[in-house]
Design a protein around this motif. Sequence first.
Motif, short mmCIF file in Angstrom:
data_model
loop_
_atom_site.label_atom_id
_atom_site.label_comp_id
_atom_site.label_asym_id
_atom_site.label_seq_id
_atom_site.Cartn_x
_atom_site.Cartn_y
_atom_site.Cartn_z
N ILE A 102 0.85 -1.21 0.00
CA ILE A 102 0.00 0.00 0.00
C ILE A 102 0.88 1.25 0.00
O ILE A 102 0.61 2.22 -0.72
CB ILE A 102 -0.97 -0.04 1.21
N LYS A 103 1.97 1.21 0.78
CA LYS A 103 2.90 2.36 0.81
C LYS A 103 3.46 2.62 -0.59
O LYS A 103 3.53 3.76 -1.04
CB LYS A 103 4.02 2.06 1.82
N LEU A 104 3.85 1.56 -1.28
CA LEU A 104 4.35 1.71 -2.66
C LEU A 104 3.26 2.26 -3.58
O LEU A 104 3.51 3.13 -4.41
CB LEU A 104 4.80 0.35 -3.22
N LEU A 105 2.04 1.72 -3.43
CA LEU A 105 0.94 2.12 -4.32
C LEU A 105 0.60 3.60 -4.19
O LEU A 105 0.11 4.22 -5.13
CB LEU A 105 -0.30 1.26 -4.04
N LYS A 106 0.87 4.15 -2.99
CA LYS A 106 0.56 5.57 -2.78
C LYS A 106 1.39 6.48 -3.68
O LYS A 106 1.07 7.66 -3.83
CB LYS A 106 0.77 5.94 -1.31
N ASN A 107 2.47 5.94 -4.26
CA ASN A 107 3.25 6.73 -5.23
C ASN A 107 2.51 6.88 -6.55
O ASN A 107 2.91 7.66 -7.41
CB ASN A 107 4.60 6.05 -5.52
N TYR A 108 1.44 6.10 -6.72
CA TYR A 108 0.73 6.09 -8.01
C TYR A 108 -0.67 6.68 -7.92
O TYR A 108 -1.28 6.96 -8.94
CB TYR A 108 0.66 4.66 -8.56
N GLY A 109 -1.20 6.80 -6.71
CA GLY A 109 -2.56 7.32 -6.58
C GLY A 109 -3.07 7.17 -5.16
O GLY A 109 -2.31 6.88 -4.24
N ASP A 110 -4.39 7.36 -5.01
CA ASP A 110 -5.02 7.23 -3.68
C ASP A 110 -5.44 5.78 -3.47
O ASP A 110 -6.15 5.21 -4.31
CB ASP A 110 -6.28 8.10 -3.59
N VAL A 111 -5.00 5.22 -2.34
CA VAL A 111 -5.41 3.85 -2.02
C VAL A 111 -6.66 3.94 -1.14
O VAL A 111 -6.63 4.49 -0.03
CB VAL A 111 -4.28 3.09 -1.31
N LEU A 112 -7.78 3.41 -1.66
CA LEU A 112 -9.07 3.55 -0.96
C LEU A 112 -9.17 2.62 0.24
O LEU A 112 -9.94 2.87 1.16
CB LEU A 112 -10.21 3.24 -1.95
N THR A 113 -8.43 1.52 0.22
CA THR A 113 -8.62 0.45 1.21
C THR A 113 -7.38 0.27 2.09
O THR A 113 -6.90 -0.85 2.27
CB THR A 113 -8.92 -0.86 0.47
N GLU A 114 -6.91 1.38 2.65
CA GLU A 114 -5.67 1.33 3.44
C GLU A 114 -5.79 0.39 4.65
O GLU A 114 -4.81 -0.21 5.08
CB GLU A 114 -5.34 2.74 3.91
N HIS A 115 -7.01 0.21 5.18
CA HIS A 115 -7.21 -0.65 6.36
C HIS A 115 -6.79 -2.09 6.12
O HIS A 115 -6.48 -2.80 7.06
CB HIS A 115 -8.68 -0.60 6.78
N VAL A 116 -6.77 -2.53 4.84
CA VAL A 116 -6.41 -3.93 4.55
C VAL A 116 -4.98 -4.22 5.01
O VAL A 116 -4.64 -5.35 5.37
CB VAL A 116 -6.60 -4.25 3.04
N GLY A 117 -4.13 -3.18 5.06
CA GLY A 117 -2.75 -3.37 5.52
C GLY A 117 -2.55 -3.06 6.99
O GLY A 117 -1.42 -3.12 7.48
N ASN A 118 -3.63 -2.76 7.69
CA ASN A 118 -3.51 -2.41 9.11
C ASN A 118 -3.27 -3.68 9.93
O ASN A 118 -4.14 -4.55 10.00
CB ASN A 118 -4.80 -1.69 9.55
N PRO A 119 -2.09 -3.79 10.59
CA PRO A 119 -1.81 -5.02 11.35
C PRO A 119 -2.75 -5.23 12.52
O PRO A 119 -2.90 -6.33 13.02
CB PRO A 119 -0.36 -4.81 11.84
N ASN A 120 -3.43 -4.15 12.95
CA ASN A 120 -4.39 -4.29 14.06
C ASN A 120 -5.76 -4.80 13.60
O ASN A 120 -6.61 -5.10 14.42
CB ASN A 120 -4.57 -2.95 14.78
N LEU A 121 -5.95 -4.84 12.26
CA LEU A 121 -7.21 -5.40 11.73
C LEU A 121 -7.05 -6.92 11.70
O LEU A 121 -6.25 -7.46 10.95
CB LEU A 121 -7.48 -4.86 10.32
N THR A 122 -7.79 -7.59 12.57
CA THR A 122 -7.64 -9.04 12.67
C THR A 122 -8.62 -9.73 11.73
O THR A 122 -9.46 -9.07 11.10
CB THR A 122 -7.94 -9.51 14.11
N ALA A 123 -8.54 -11.05 11.69
CA ALA A 123 -9.44 -11.82 10.81
C ALA A 123 -10.90 -11.66 11.23
O ALA A 123 -11.80 -11.91 10.44
CB ALA A 123 -9.05 -13.29 10.84
N THR A 124 -11.14 -11.22 12.46
CA THR A 124 -12.54 -11.01 12.86
C THR A 124 -13.03 -9.62 12.49
O THR A 124 -14.22 -9.33 12.63
CB THR A 124 -12.72 -11.24 14.38
N GLY A 125 -12.14 -8.76 12.04
CA GLY A 125 -12.59 -7.57 11.36
C GLY A 125 -12.71 -6.26 12.10
O GLY A 125 -12.21 -6.09 13.20
#
Length: 136
Positions: free
Chosen positions: A23-46
Amino acid sequence: MKIYFAGSISGGRGDAELYAKIIKLLKNYGDVLTEHVGNPNLTATGEEISEEEIFNRDASWLAGCDVVVAEVTQPSLGVGFELFLGHTLGKKTICLFREQPGKRLSAIIAANKAFIIKRYKSLEDLPAIFDETLKR
Ligand code: 6K6
């Protein structure tokens, strides 16, 4: 450019740190709408919002994005669904699959000519892939 990044959540969070770096790399190309997907505190339970709210929000982000970038190494029902939805909406879709012994990308994804499939070994390979696929 609006980028919808898809990565496994309920399917397993083993690659969550990698998603954050992508996601950090992708931010060089545009806006990443789903940054939460890379959040280590977001667990499998959501997240703390309802499943319906998550679905409506994600579906509307997908409809509004310019490109879908999916890390598909960790199999995930949700990512597979997002790929299908993006496909039906005609979105440019890049699937990133990290080559590892004993792991294979599902044929139903690998053989879909509508997807740009990029196999890679490590994070260092991704800037060149993004330069090739995302630069206008
Ligand atoms: C809620 C209840 C159970 O798991 C949750 C997780 N919450 C989510 N929050 C945001 N996006 C989600 C969530 N669950 C799935 N997604 C979307 O599906 C993301 O955009 C991911 O790309 C994808 C992950 O699917 P699964 O099947 O691995 O969860």
